[in-house]
Design a protein around this motif. Sequence first.
Motif, PDB file in Angstrom:
ATOM      1  N   CYS A   5       9.450  23.150 -20.978  1.00  9.07           N
ATOM      2  CA  CYS A   5      10.859  23.205 -20.579  1.00  9.07           C
ATOM      3  C   CYS A   5      11.332  21.833 -20.109  1.00  9.07           C
ATOM      4  CB  CYS A   5      11.054  24.228 -19.469  1.00  9.07           C
ATOM      5  SG  CYS A   5      10.541  25.879 -19.940  1.00  9.07           S
ATOM      6  N   CYS A  82      16.226  25.099 -21.661  1.00 11.32           N
ATOM      7  CA  CYS A  82      15.835  24.867 -23.046  1.00 11.32           C
ATOM      8  C   CYS A  82      17.082  24.946 -23.909  1.00 11.32           C
ATOM      9  CB  CYS A  82      14.809  25.910 -23.474  1.00 11.32           C
ATOM     10  SG  CYS A  82      14.061  25.595 -25.061  1.00 11.32           S
ATOM     11  N   CYS A  88      11.647  21.562 -26.187  1.00 17.73           N
ATOM     12  CA  CYS A  88      11.195  22.943 -26.053  1.00 17.73           C
ATOM     13  C   CYS A  88      11.830  23.848 -27.109  1.00 17.73           C
ATOM     14  CB  CYS A  88      11.463  23.473 -24.656  1.00 17.73           C
ATOM     15  SG  CYS A  88      13.188  23.510 -24.191  1.00 17.73           S
TER      16      CYS A  88
END
Length: 136
Positions: A5, A82, A88
């Motif tokens: 993340c 994200c 990510c």
Amino acid sequence: SMEICENQQFPAKDFPKRNAYLTFKNLKTDLSYCRYGKNDEDDPTDCNPVPAETLNKFDCVSGASAPECNPYDADTLTTCVCTAGTDCRSVLGNAGIASVASTIFMRVALGTLLERFGPSNVQCGLMLMASVWVAL
């Protein structure tokens, strides 16, 4: 956690001007990371500074630690930021593709083995291969 993340790789306190943070808006609370808006709606590079009336109201000049004295609101960020354009997002997309591809491969492989050797022999073979890793 895979630590993929944006806010796990780049903490908001250390990297407050990341594009993923500047464009972030919490869907549940409808709050933005930029407490007083962005300097550019389409391509922001920073949050707007704290307004003068807020600076005077909370005595931000003398070093007060009120949240209103900070143009960034890191508390609105979710556990995993994200958004589009972050690493990510591509990692999760690639994981989904790999999952589907491996499922198709295994179904074809097991189908072929089942047709050739029968269900009992295939199940014994699979358990024998798995028992090697359990024994280690």
